[in-house]
Design a protein around this motif. Structure first.
Motif, PDB file in Angstrom:
ATOM      1  N   ALA A   1      12.337   5.368   0.501  1.00  0.00           N
ATOM      2  CA  ALA A   1      12.660   5.212   2.084  1.00  0.00           C
ATOM      3  C   ALA A   1      13.296   3.860   2.280  1.00  0.00           C
ATOM      4  O   ALA A   1      14.515   3.737   2.808  1.00  0.00           O
ATOM      5  CB  ALA A   1      11.777   5.728   3.049  1.00  0.00           C
ATOM      6  N   PRO A   2      12.396   2.763   2.082  1.00  0.00           N
ATOM      7  CA  PRO A   2      12.934   1.569   2.445  1.00  0.00           C
ATOM      8  C   PRO A   2      14.102   0.913   1.687  1.00  0.00           C
ATOM      9  O   PRO A   2      15.235   0.332   2.210  1.00  0.00           O
ATOM     10  CB  PRO A   2      11.860   0.573   2.165  1.00  0.00           C
ATOM     11  CG  PRO A   2      10.914   1.288   1.396  1.00  0.00           C
ATOM     12  CD  PRO A   2      11.198   2.816   1.791  1.00  0.00           C
ATOM     13  N   ILE A   3      14.385   1.601   0.428  1.00  0.00           N
ATOM     14  CA  ILE A   3      15.577   1.189  -0.424  1.00  0.00           C
ATOM     15  C   ILE A   3      16.609   1.806   0.114  1.00  0.00           C
ATOM     16  O   ILE A   3      17.893   1.241   0.401  1.00  0.00           O
ATOM     17  CB  ILE A   3      15.333   1.783  -1.904  1.00  0.00           C
ATOM     18  CG1 ILE A   3      14.215   0.947  -2.429  1.00  0.00           C
ATOM     19  CG2 ILE A   3      16.431   1.422  -2.872  1.00  0.00           C
ATOM     20  CD1 ILE A   3      13.648   1.448  -3.790  1.00  0.00           C
ATOM     21  N   LEU A   4      16.554   3.002   0.688  1.00  0.00           N
ATOM     22  CA  LEU A   4      17.829   3.838   1.329  1.00  0.00           C
ATOM     23  C   LEU A   4      18.176   2.991   2.687  1.00  0.00           C
ATOM     24  O   LEU A   4      19.048   3.067   3.174  1.00  0.00           O
ATOM     25  CB  LEU A   4      17.457   5.266   1.608  1.00  0.00           C
ATOM     26  CG  LEU A   4      17.394   6.205   0.550  1.00  0.00           C
ATOM     27  CD1 LEU A   4      17.143   7.557   0.853  1.00  0.00           C
ATOM     28  CD2 LEU A   4      18.856   6.140   0.129  1.00  0.00           C
ATOM     29  N   ALA A   5      17.076   2.429   3.174  1.00  0.00           N
ATOM     30  CA  ALA A   5      17.309   1.628   4.531  1.00  0.00           C
ATOM     31  C   ALA A   5      18.060   0.431   4.167  1.00  0.00           C
ATOM     32  O   ALA A   5      19.077   0.270   4.907  1.00  0.00           O
ATOM     33  CB  ALA A   5      16.238   1.317   5.231  1.00  0.00           C
TER      34      ALA A   5
ATOM     35  N   ILE B   1       0.681  -1.120  -0.109  1.00  0.00           N
ATOM     36  CA  ILE B   1       0.036   0.049   0.104  1.00  0.00           C
ATOM     37  C   ILE B   1       1.042   1.361   0.038  1.00  0.00           C
ATOM     38  O   ILE B   1       1.618   1.269   0.889  1.00  0.00           O
ATOM     39  CB  ILE B   1      -0.993   0.103   1.147  1.00  0.00           C
ATOM     40  CG1 ILE B   1      -1.894  -1.087   1.179  1.00  0.00           C
ATOM     41  CG2 ILE B   1      -1.887   1.535   1.219  1.00  0.00           C
ATOM     42  CD1 ILE B   1      -2.589  -1.496   2.530  1.00  0.00           C
ATOM     43  N   VAL B   2       0.462   2.093  -0.851  1.00  0.00           N
ATOM     44  CA  VAL B   2       1.008   3.552  -0.832  1.00  0.00           C
ATOM     45  C   VAL B   2       0.074   4.374  -0.545  1.00  0.00           C
ATOM     46  O   VAL B   2      -1.076   4.360  -1.169  1.00  0.00           O
ATOM     47  CB  VAL B   2       1.691   4.013  -2.223  1.00  0.00           C
ATOM     48  CG1 VAL B   2       2.254   5.309  -1.984  1.00  0.00           C
ATOM     49  CG2 VAL B   2       2.984   2.988  -2.444  1.00  0.00           C
ATOM     50  N   PRO B   3       0.000   5.052   0.625  1.00  0.00           N
ATOM     51  CA  PRO B   3      -1.156   5.952   1.198  1.00  0.00           C
ATOM     52  C   PRO B   3      -1.474   6.994  -0.126  1.00  0.00           C
ATOM     53  O   PRO B   3      -0.556   7.608  -0.372  1.00  0.00           O
ATOM     54  CB  PRO B   3      -0.749   6.539   2.575  1.00  0.00           C
ATOM     55  CG  PRO B   3       0.390   5.723   3.019  1.00  0.00           C
ATOM     56  CD  PRO B   3       0.972   5.116   1.787  1.00  0.00           C
ATOM     57  N   SER B   4      -2.863   7.443  -0.302  1.00  0.00           N
ATOM     58  CA  SER B   4      -2.879   8.286  -1.258  1.00  0.00           C
ATOM     59  C   SER B   4      -2.416   9.571  -0.977  1.00  0.00           C
ATOM     60  O   SER B   4      -2.147  10.265  -2.043  1.00  0.00           O
ATOM     61  CB  SER B   4      -4.560   8.497  -1.376  1.00  0.00           C
ATOM     62  OG  SER B   4      -5.232   8.570  -0.220  1.00  0.00           O
ATOM     63  N   LYS B   5      -2.309  10.104   0.258  1.00  0.00           N
ATOM     64  CA  LYS B   5      -1.729  11.420   0.708  1.00  0.00           C
ATOM     65  C   LYS B   5      -0.249  11.325   0.637  1.00  0.00           C
ATOM     66  O   LYS B   5       0.428  12.413   0.896  1.00  0.00           O
ATOM     67  CB  LYS B   5      -2.441  11.986   1.850  1.00  0.00           C
ATOM     68  CG  LYS B   5      -3.949  12.034   1.631  1.00  0.00           C
ATOM     69  CD  LYS B   5      -4.105  13.404   1.148  1.00  0.00           C
ATOM     70  CE  LYS B   5      -5.479  13.860   0.845  1.00  0.00           C
ATOM     71  NZ  LYS B   5      -6.118  14.079   2.235  1.00  0.00           N
ATOM     72  N   ALA B   6       0.368  10.286   0.514  1.00  0.00           N
ATOM     73  CA  ALA B   6       1.865  10.304   0.854  1.00  0.00           C
ATOM     74  C   ALA B   6       2.517  10.893  -0.550  1.00  0.00           C
ATOM     75  O   ALA B   6       1.998  10.723  -1.660  1.00  0.00           O
ATOM     76  CB  ALA B   6       2.363   8.658   1.231  1.00  0.00           C
ATOM     77  N   ASN B   7       3.658  11.068  -0.150  1.00  0.00           N
ATOM     78  CA  ASN B   7       4.661  11.459  -1.302  1.00  0.00           C
ATOM     79  C   ASN B   7       5.120  10.120  -1.784  1.00  0.00           C
ATOM     80  O   ASN B   7       6.280   9.669  -1.540  1.00  0.00           O
ATOM     81  CB  ASN B   7       5.569  12.359  -0.881  1.00  0.00           C
ATOM     82  CG  ASN B   7       6.660  12.824  -2.098  1.00  0.00           C
ATOM     83  OD1 ASN B   7       6.860  12.089  -3.157  1.00  0.00           O
ATOM     84  ND2 ASN B   7       7.103  14.076  -1.806  1.00  0.00           N
ATOM     85  N   ALA B   8       4.864   9.779  -3.023  1.00  0.00           N
ATOM     86  CA  ALA B   8       4.906   8.060  -3.559  1.00  0.00           C
ATOM     87  C   ALA B   8       6.451   8.113  -3.619  1.00  0.00           C
ATOM     88  O   ALA B   8       7.114   7.144  -3.301  1.00  0.00           O
ATOM     89  CB  ALA B   8       4.144   7.891  -4.660  1.00  0.00           C
ATOM     90  N   PHE B   9       7.037   9.006  -4.536  1.00  0.00           N
ATOM     91  CA  PHE B   9       8.432   8.702  -4.721  1.00  0.00           C
ATOM     92  C   PHE B   9       9.498   8.470  -3.498  1.00  0.00           C
ATOM     93  O   PHE B   9       9.984   7.500  -3.611  1.00  0.00           O
ATOM     94  CB  PHE B   9       8.826   9.922  -5.248  1.00  0.00           C
ATOM     95  CG  PHE B   9      10.413   9.760  -5.692  1.00  0.00           C
ATOM     96  CD1 PHE B   9      10.698   8.779  -6.770  1.00  0.00           C
ATOM     97  CD2 PHE B   9      11.384  10.555  -5.174  1.00  0.00           C
ATOM     98  CE1 PHE B   9      12.046   8.572  -7.187  1.00  0.00           C
ATOM     99  CE2 PHE B   9      12.812  10.413  -5.667  1.00  0.00           C
ATOM    100  CZ  PHE B   9      13.267   9.574  -6.328  1.00  0.00           C
ATOM    101  N   ILE B  10       9.348   9.413  -2.533  1.00  0.00           N
ATOM    102  CA  ILE B  10      10.079   9.428  -1.359  1.00  0.00           C
ATOM    103  C   ILE B  10       9.636   8.122  -0.545  1.00  0.00           C
ATOM    104  O   ILE B  10      10.319   7.477   0.198  1.00  0.00           O
ATOM    105  CB  ILE B  10      10.102  10.620  -0.605  1.00  0.00           C
ATOM    106  CG1 ILE B  10      10.611  11.758  -1.517  1.00  0.00           C
ATOM    107  CG2 ILE B  10      10.801  10.653   0.654  1.00  0.00           C
ATOM    108  CD1 ILE B  10      10.732  13.013  -0.906  1.00  0.00           C
ATOM    109  N   PHE B  11       8.413   7.938  -0.468  1.00  0.00           N
ATOM    110  CA  PHE B  11       7.620   6.664   0.368  1.00  0.00           C
ATOM    111  C   PHE B  11       8.373   5.476  -0.157  1.00  0.00           C
ATOM    112  O   PHE B  11       8.765   4.455   0.789  1.00  0.00           O
ATOM    113  CB  PHE B  11       6.314   6.876   0.053  1.00  0.00           C
ATOM    114  CG  PHE B  11       5.411   5.859   0.910  1.00  0.00           C
ATOM    115  CD1 PHE B  11       5.199   6.015   2.299  1.00  0.00           C
ATOM    116  CD2 PHE B  11       5.096   4.559   0.595  1.00  0.00           C
ATOM    117  CE1 PHE B  11       4.578   5.339   3.240  1.00  0.00           C
ATOM    118  CE2 PHE B  11       4.423   3.791   1.427  1.00  0.00           C
ATOM    119  CZ  PHE B  11       4.356   4.173   2.605  1.00  0.00           C
ATOM    120  N   ILE B  12       8.455   5.376  -1.340  1.00  0.00           N
ATOM    121  CA  ILE B  12       9.172   4.155  -1.869  1.00  0.00           C
ATOM    122  C   ILE B  12      10.545   3.973  -1.896  1.00  0.00           C
ATOM    123  O   ILE B  12      11.153   2.989  -1.746  1.00  0.00           O
ATOM    124  CB  ILE B  12       8.924   3.706  -3.221  1.00  0.00           C
ATOM    125  CG1 ILE B  12       7.093   3.499  -3.544  1.00  0.00           C
ATOM    126  CG2 ILE B  12       9.603   2.691  -4.229  1.00  0.00           C
ATOM    127  CD1 ILE B  12       6.684   3.673  -4.806  1.00  0.00           C
TER     128      ILE B  12
END
Lengths: 364, 424
Positions: B85-89, B72-83
């Motif tokens: 973030a876990p990659i950067l982790a 799930i990507v929340p509709s109000k989220a900033n999709a690019f950074i949201f995705i």
């Protein structure tokens, strides 16, 4: 250059540590709480109104479902109020069994409180240790009346049934071991530096304030007010039993913790005496059809969470005309917004736990 | 391109990377299972019992569940950074592992039976020389430790990004807490590492282990306090109990990853556990003698001014690459056990208390420790210290530890029993 804005956050009704369905609307400035508002009623069932359709012995089952972790106490308060209204008194054996079960219930309620309070602050193991003992108490309830939580076991004028064979021995073996188990919880918490940091000085209520706000039970005693209904207005047979009332000095979360832990030890003492002194004889007096005379009666007992009072009004008929409950959780909860204002988010959790609420009773 | 370059710079690192990428998630799975079992044991319960014998397959079931979950990507989220973030982790977590030495450099690996049947033919295929030493690390950088510290501190971005991009209040609070926490605790962590490095005089991870072999002592015995500071700061860096504020589940629901589900959540989870392994591995390498066997001072002797393993069966076996790998992993497991123990025992700090502990206690203490170690090194030199100097250093350190413990105990607030009066 930068605009700062307060952050409004909804803690609950779906939140892991609001102990049910409490909703606290927090206004945050960074991590600091600048305003809090409790929104209750998510578990409202209208217990008081429901009672009006029922006969006196039927309304008993409703009281179980208010503070569902202390159902026996609720039963006791209600049954004694009805007895006061119709003017009967249960026989001595019934009084002792009532005391015995109520104190077991107090321990189980305090155990649940300690378990969840510690879990809220992050001490996970205490939770499981407490539940280990609570389970044994619930097993004893089950053995006595078949139910574990909503026992509905007292009757107007006495008990439904006598203690089963072997109950006394099993209760005794549990209660003799119990103080050692309390030591175990204390080993994990009492001198734990983090626990002390998290609870001492958090949510201080002065003795005068507890009285002014009508707070009762361990919260009041932790602030240094020596008031326990079991001593002040003895009911059942508490005047024949020896026990101490633990009192705190600072009125903070840590004192509320020490007071409740000590109360568990004292309850164990009461249970030991009840079991030793348990008189023989009837468990019930004959009560003809319950039709109290016109009038009203108020009676309150020392529930695990504070003063649990019932006001019953009778119009002379077989049905409850009006039942009003004085719920300790509801009254104690009103202190929360004042306590959390100016503190950090983590303290909100500590304080919700420290006040010891059960939403079933707050919302009724 | 010569065969040596092809083999030692491309083929071998590729094999090592593949091995690490394969083994690390498995280790994480094993550690999560171990964690649940150990904590269950402490808490008088059974832990996972349903999937497989004694629940051993539970981690696999968990991973499968996460794979199958809706992403799930929340509709109000900033999709690019949201995705992102876990990659950067996950990337810094894996990259940091690349400098960890799992064992010694193997000089004559061409002669070893467990390399003969697969690696030697491969080397022959490339036309490479099999007498060159083979490092048991993906790479043995000269600035290894510095590289590791700088890479692993990149992980904070993922948490910040996750907290911000979720566009939700609890994650935001979690992300903020985390950023403050990681930045605060990097300072004592760094100081503790520097104190260790003053003794070893090298940043190369394998060099650190070798210099402990030359000292004849693991740094644990010489600088217990550095180890304690490092471990505490390390626990804070990995957001574990009692410093798990960013994801304090009873306060902030799930902290910065509240809005994450499925594999994105799994990435955070995996990154956290790999970071724990990395922190434990650095503690092991720098303070516990890395891949050396325990009490290695007794197993080595000085020949021509250099400590070498004693001859004979014991020296051959205990210093062989497989044994080194075993000791390394076993020591990590011991440090890991401390994590479990802490988690089962301690409550959680509050945000301001966490900051106080870091800035007002750990940082001054680590600076004092660094100062003491520095004096010792200046007076005695670092490597090849006479034994009495080492004992002196250890004593100074132990006295400091005791003084600190005393400070802690006397600083303890009022006693529980005193607070309680009783009324009859």
């Amino acid at each position: 250059m930068f605009e700062t804005k307060e952050l409004e956050i909804n803690m609950g009704p779906q939140h892991p540590s609001t102990h049910g369905v409490l909703r606290v609307i927090l206004k945050l400035d960074g991590e600091t709480v600048v305003g809090a508002d409790c929104d209750i009623g998510y578990l409202h069932r209208g217990v008081e109104k429901l009672a009006e359709h029922r006969e006196y012995y039927q309304a008993l089952t409703l009281t179980d479902r208010m503070d569902y972790v202390a159902a026996v106490s609720n039963n006791l308060g209600y049954v004694e109020t009805v007895e006061k209204l119709i003017g009967v008194k249960a026989p001595p054996r019934a009084q002792y069994v009532r005391m015995l079960l109520t104190e077991f219930n107090r321990i189980s309620s305090h155990l649940l409180w300690l378990a969840t309070h510690a879990l809220d602050i992050g001490a996970m193991t205490v939770f499981l240790y407490c539940f280990r003992e609570r389970e044994q108490i619930l097993d004893l309830f089950e053995e006595y009346c078949g139910a574990r939580l909503t026992t509905t076991t007292f009757r107007i004028g006495g008990l439904r049934e006598d203690l089963p064979a072997g109950f006394v021995e099993r209760a005794l073996s549990f209660i003799n071991d119990f103080p050692k188990k309390v030591d175990e919880y204390e080993q994990l918490l009492t001198n734990n530096r983090i626990w002390i940091l998290r609870t001492q000085g958090v949510g201080v209520i002065s003795a005068a304030d507890t009285i002014a706000w009508g707070l009762s039970g361990p919260i009041m005693r932790a602030s240094g007010v020596k008031f326990d209904l079991r001593k002040a207005r003895p009911y059942a047979a508490y005047d024949e039993i020896e026990f101490d009332v633990p009192v705190g000095r600072n009125g903070d979360s840590y004192d509320r913790y020490t007071v409740r832990v000590e109360e568990m030890r004292q309850s164990a003492r009461i249970i030991q005496q009840c079991l030793a002194k348990l008189p023989a004889g009837d468990i019930k007096v004959k009560v003809p059809k319950v039709r109290p005379p016109k009038g009203m009666a108020y009676h309150s007992i020392e529930g695990p969470k504070g003063e649990l009072g019932y006001l019953l009004v009778s119009d002379g008929g077989p049905h409850v005309y009006r039942m009003k409950v004085r719920p300790p959780c509801f009254v104690n909860l009103q202190a929360l917004p004042r306590l959390v204002t100016g503190r950090l988010v983590a303290d909100v959790i500590t304080l919700i736990g420290s006040i010891d609420i059960v939403l079933g009773e707050v919302d009724r | 391109m010569s065969g040596d370059v092809l083999f030692y710079w491309i083929v071998v690192p590729a094999i090592k990377i593949a091995l690490v990428m394969a083994i690390l998630p498995l280790m994480v799975a094993l550690f999560t299972y171990a964690e649940r079992k150990v904590i269950a044991f402490i808490q008088v319960r059974l832990g996972p019992m349903r999937v497989g014998p004694k629940g051993i397959l539970q981690p696999i079931a968990d991973v499968l569940k996460l794979f199958l979950k809706e992403d799930i990507v929340p509709s109000k989220a900033n999709a690019f950074i949201f995705i992102l973030a876990p990659i950067l982790a996950i990337i810094p977590a894996f990259v940091a592992v690349s400098v960890l030495p799992f064992g010694p450099e193997v000089p004559g690996w061409g002669e070893l039976w467990y390399f003969k049947f697969w690696l030697v033919p491969l080397a022959n295929l490339c036309g490479a020389d099999v007498t060159q030493p083979l490092a048991m690390a993906i790479t043995d950088l000269d600035i290894g430790l510095l590289f590791l510290v700088s890479i692993s501190s990149l992980g904070v971005f993922s948490i910040l990004f996750a907290g911000w991009a979720s566009n939700s209040k609890y994650p935001l609070l979690g992300g903020l807490r985390s950023a403050a926490q990681l930045i605060s605790y990097e300072v004592p962590l760094g100081f503790a590492l520097i104190a260790g490095l003053l003794m070893t005089q090298t940043l190369s991870m394998n060099g650190i282990v070798l210099s402990q072999m030359q000292l004849g002592w693991s740094l644990l015995w010489l600088q217990p306090i550095s180890l304690v500071i490092y471990f505490i700061a390390g626990v804070a860096e990995t957001n574990r109990v009692p410093f798990d504020l960013p994801e304090a589940e009873t306060e902030l629901v799930a902290g910065f990853h509240t809005e994450y589900s499925g594999m994105k959540f799994a990435f955070f989870f995996l990154a956290e556990y790999i970071n724990m392994i990395t922190v434990a591995a650095v503690a092991v390498t720098l303070f516990l003698g890395g891949w050396l066997p325990p009490l290695h001072g007794l197993l080595t002797h000085v020949v021509d001014g250099v400590r070498v393993p004693r001859e004979g069966f014991l020296g051959d076996v205990l210093f062989s690459p497989p044994a080194a790998f075993f000791f390394f992993v076993a020591k990590i497991a011991v440090v890991y056990y401390l994590y479990f123990w802490l988690r089962a025992t301690l409550p959680r700090y509050r945000y301001d208390q966490l900051m106080n502990l870091g800035w007002k206690f750990l940082i001054p203490l680590s600076m004092l420790n660094l100062f003491l170690v520095g004096i010792n090194v200046v007076v005695h030199g670092s490597l090849g210290l006479p034994n009495f100097a080492l004992v002196g250093l250890a004593l100074v350190n132990i006295v400091t530890v005791l003084a600190v413990v005393h400070m802690l105990r006397s600083g303890k607030a009022r006693d529980g029993k005193q607070a309680l009066g009783t009324a009859q």
